[in-house]
Design a protein around this motif. Sequence first.
Motif, PDB file in Angstrom:
ATOM      1  N   ARG A 158       0.246  -0.938   0.202  1.00 41.13           N
ATOM      2  CA  ARG A 158      -0.219   0.125  -0.117  1.00 41.13           C
ATOM      3  C   ARG A 158       1.351   1.266  -0.107  1.00 41.13           C
ATOM      4  N   TRP A 159       0.263   2.053  -0.746  1.00 43.13           N
ATOM      5  CA  TRP A 159       0.930   3.399  -0.442  1.00 43.13           C
ATOM      6  C   TRP A 159       0.826   4.679   0.882  1.00 43.13           C
ATOM      7  N   THR A 160       1.443   4.555   2.017  1.00 41.02           N
ATOM      8  CA  THR A 160       1.808   5.595   2.420  1.00 41.02           C
ATOM      9  C   THR A 160       2.743   6.422   2.738  1.00 41.02           C
ATOM     10  N   PRO A 161       2.919   7.907   1.624  1.00 40.96           N
ATOM     11  CA  PRO A 161       3.525   8.758   1.993  1.00 40.96           C
ATOM     12  C   PRO A 161       4.164   8.852   3.384  1.00 40.96           C
ATOM     13  N   PHE A 162       3.345   9.266   4.267  1.00 43.02           N
ATOM     14  CA  PHE A 162       3.621   9.126   5.891  1.00 43.02           C
ATOM     15  C   PHE A 162       3.467   8.551   5.957  1.00 43.02           C
ATOM     16  N   ASP A 163       4.985   8.373   7.317  1.00 41.17           N
ATOM     17  CA  ASP A 163       4.809   6.778   8.130  1.00 41.17           C
ATOM     18  C   ASP A 163       4.128   7.111   9.353  1.00 41.17           C
ATOM     19  N   ASP A 164       4.733   8.546   9.983  1.00 41.81           N
ATOM     20  CA  ASP A 164       4.141   8.601  10.916  1.00 41.81           C
ATOM     21  C   ASP A 164       4.136  10.565  11.563  1.00 41.81           C
ATOM     22  N   ALA A 184       7.466  12.197  -2.231  1.00 37.51           N
ATOM     23  CA  ALA A 184       7.068  10.612  -2.628  1.00 37.51           C
ATOM     24  C   ALA A 184       6.326  10.110  -3.323  1.00 37.51           C
ATOM     25  N   SER A 185       6.683   8.900  -3.927  1.00 36.72           N
ATOM     26  CA  SER A 185       5.572   8.922  -5.166  1.00 36.72           C
ATOM     27  C   SER A 185       5.414   7.176  -5.228  1.00 36.72           C
ATOM     28  N   MET A 186       4.181   6.840  -5.955  1.00 35.74           N
ATOM     29  CA  MET A 186       4.223   5.140  -5.976  1.00 35.74           C
ATOM     30  C   MET A 186       3.719   4.943  -6.928  1.00 35.74           C
ATOM     31  N   LYS A 205      -8.006   0.507  -6.552  1.00 35.79           N
ATOM     32  CA  LYS A 205      -7.282   0.978  -6.074  1.00 35.79           C
ATOM     33  C   LYS A 205      -9.128   1.539  -4.853  1.00 35.79           C
ATOM     34  N   SER A 206      -8.420   1.692  -3.691  1.00 33.90           N
ATOM     35  CA  SER A 206      -9.140   2.829  -2.494  1.00 33.90           C
ATOM     36  C   SER A 206      -8.141   3.465  -2.523  1.00 33.90           C
ATOM     37  N   GLU A 207      -7.991   5.355  -2.662  1.00 28.84           N
ATOM     38  CA  GLU A 207      -7.881   6.081  -1.963  1.00 28.84           C
ATOM     39  C   GLU A 207      -8.459   6.533  -0.856  1.00 28.84           C
ATOM     40  N   LYS A 208      -7.082   6.735   0.236  1.00 27.88           N
ATOM     41  CA  LYS A 208      -8.322   7.411   1.602  1.00 27.88           C
ATOM     42  C   LYS A 208      -7.538   8.422   2.666  1.00 27.88           C
ATOM     43  N   ASN A 209      -8.804   9.319   3.504  1.00 26.36           N
ATOM     44  CA  ASN A 209      -8.268  10.396   3.711  1.00 26.36           C
ATOM     45  C   ASN A 209      -6.604  11.529   2.999  1.00 26.36           C
ATOM     46  N   PRO A 261      -2.443   9.806   4.511  1.00 27.67           N
ATOM     47  CA  PRO A 261      -3.214   9.623   3.289  1.00 27.67           C
ATOM     48  C   PRO A 261      -2.589   8.761   2.835  1.00 27.67           C
ATOM     49  N   LYS A 262      -3.322   7.743   2.114  1.00 25.16           N
ATOM     50  CA  LYS A 262      -2.976   6.550   1.641  1.00 25.16           C
ATOM     51  C   LYS A 262      -4.582   5.547   0.932  1.00 25.16           C
ATOM     52  N   VAL A 263      -3.146   4.519   0.418  1.00 29.74           N
ATOM     53  CA  VAL A 263      -3.770   4.179  -1.351  1.00 29.74           C
ATOM     54  C   VAL A 263      -4.098   2.284  -1.304  1.00 29.74           C
ATOM     55  N   PHE A 264      -4.611   1.876  -0.778  1.00 29.84           N
ATOM     56  CA  PHE A 264      -4.331   0.283  -0.780  1.00 29.84           C
ATOM     57  C   PHE A 264      -5.150   0.375  -2.631  1.00 29.84           C
ATOM     58  N   PHE A 265      -3.906  -1.175  -2.499  1.00 28.97           N
ATOM     59  CA  PHE A 265      -4.018  -1.593  -3.522  1.00 28.97           C
ATOM     60  C   PHE A 265      -4.640  -3.074  -3.539  1.00 28.97           C
ATOM     61  N   ALA A 266      -5.409  -4.118  -5.324  1.00 24.34           N
ATOM     62  CA  ALA A 266      -6.003  -4.899  -4.908  1.00 24.34           C
ATOM     63  C   ALA A 266      -6.250  -5.791  -5.839  1.00 24.34           C
ATOM     64  N   LEU A 267      -6.302  -7.584  -6.802  1.00 22.87           N
ATOM     65  CA  LEU A 267      -6.090  -8.003  -7.502  1.00 22.87           C
ATOM     66  C   LEU A 267      -7.934  -8.681  -7.255  1.00 22.87           C
ATOM     67  N   ASN A 268      -8.638  -8.568  -8.412  1.00 26.86           N
ATOM     68  CA  ASN A 268     -10.031  -9.412  -8.158  1.00 26.86           C
ATOM     69  C   ASN A 268      -9.072 -11.064  -8.218  1.00 26.86           C
ATOM     70  N   HIS A 269      -7.996 -10.866  -9.167  1.00 25.28           N
ATOM     71  CA  HIS A 269      -7.642 -12.304  -8.996  1.00 25.28           C
ATOM     72  C   HIS A 269      -6.516 -12.908  -8.742  1.00 25.28           C
TER      73      HIS A 269
END
Length: 631
Positions: A156-162, A170-172, A184-188, A227-235
């Motif tokens: 997942r992309w989490t440019p801020f660690d804490d 920062a890039s992904m 993908k799911s974008e949060k915050n 901010p963070k982004v989750f990534f996932a695959l259907n398969h």
Amino acid sequence: MKFKTGIVFFLLFAYSNTFSQAITDFLIPKELSENANAIVKESKEKLEIINSKKMVYQVSKKIIVLNEKGDEAAASYIYYNNERNIKTLEVKVYNMMGNEIKKIKKSDFKDVASQDGFSLQQDGRIKYADYTATTYPYLLHFTYSYETSDTAFLPRWTPFDDYLVSVENASMEVIYDSSVGFRKSEKNFEGYTIQKVETSNSIKYTLSNLQAQKREPYGLSPDEYFPKVFFALNHFYLKGYEGNASTWKELGEWFYEKLYKSQTELSPETVTKIKQLTANAVTDEEKARIVYQYVQDKTRYVSIQLGIGGWQPMLAKDVDRLGYGDCKALTNYTYSLLKAVGVTSYHTVIQNDIYKYDFDEDFPIIQGNHMILCIPAKDNIWVECTSQKNALGYIGRSNEDRKVLIVTPEGGQIVTTKKYLTKDNQQITKAKGKLDISGTLQVNMNRSFQGSQIDFRTHLESKTPREQEEYYRKVWDYYNSLKIKSYTTQRNQDKSTWEEKFDLEIEKYASVLGNRYLIPLNVFSRDVSIPDKTRNRKQPLKILRGYVDSDEIEIEIPDGFTIEALPEPVLIQNKFGSYEAKVTMKNNIMQYSRKIQINEGDYSKEDYLLYRDFMTEINKFDNSKASLIIK
């Protein structure tokens, strides 16, 4: 003077005219050093998903560590196993002059088992760079890449660690085969400037020049705020198992069919025994209590992460034979015993954390760090199978009130676990004491914890009597001369409470000033803290859990005293809760009662000062004293 390429532009562009100032403020722009223990100078991540059975991940991070507290942000480690092949791995460390002071090659990384303190066996391992800083600031450049056949868990992309970490850049970038069903799911993202470039088979996120954020009292967790982004695959593919996860129902079907269904076998002897034990039980709940006690008496928690063991439980008959298992194994064992006596239950995947973490109903993805059991009922019965002490249905603060995945034969469902309401989370204190002429108080106290407040004491179960006593001395550290004459502290499984009893002596409890005695009224609960002041608050006020604390104290006063002054009754009520306290004197018995209720809730950032004022008032009244005169 010659500088390394990676360092020189700190000094060339720093907002400074002298070299000494550049040493202090070498980061560009200067404001990124404010509130920061570390700065992410540059973070580049690239994920290439070749197909559902292969992906490659590359990372390059440059982190400037400003002080010792920032070392954690530069921790350099990578997890690997039989399916994850590390291709490149290196750390370089530079001082602020641009000189390389340390180089750690792949072969120099420490290699240890991925242990969590409870494991007997694991096939996962961790490589980490063993670097201890001697001077600050320094820059650490961490690069690595790996290839893996497991695509169930995408980075997942989490440019801020804490908190207290700035980000300059920062890039992904994700490149993927469109046939795998990339999601993908974008949060915050609100309040952050994040660039996104997307094509038919790739996406790239970039974030720049974000200042370090301070952790604010009663604020948001990093998971809720950054901010963070989750990534996932259907398969996807996981250790030899192909799966589909386009819906939670589909993912749950995969869990049940591939990972759980085959693991529930018990020996005929165990089935016969558990049926005999529950023969006289009438309801499912009665049967569940007997089964749960059987599991608690027979097993202990030991984590096992071998092969697909991170997600598939041990065979129930192996847990029965060995007497131990991890959360999945013990949950599956309990499930299998309940099934043997005709009680339906469901494996439940959850994120166990003091902060409440919800699975996203709109984004099915394999996640979670824990498993509990759900027994369906009008009010579902939730079972924490790793505990040898919990009462049936008690799951604690780390599991309560969050959206989780229950796995049924028909597929997965998102449901919400039990919530401990404000009225459920109680601390009830009752005490009787006797004051002598020297000001010493002899007092007997009984205290009961209910709901999520039980968790404040359960850690004592693993402590020695000496450690327990040291803990209580810290609880009442406002007494310089506290003598604990005797005590008991233990869980009451039948009532699902934690119970304490104390016989105490407190020297100089009353302040003696000539013939005047100043007597504190709140004997045991003077622990209400005043939240820190905050300037330019950015986050809303979040009270994570509500609670109710009540005290009833009787103090016998020696003969010959008369009342000089008693505090007036107090009643404060607002949206944050309420506070009530009063004291009366009848014959020679001083009676004090106190009740505080704090309401769980999400409030505006402007409310923070009002809440702080409320807690300040409570603190003041909690330190009220009665004034008595001796003839």
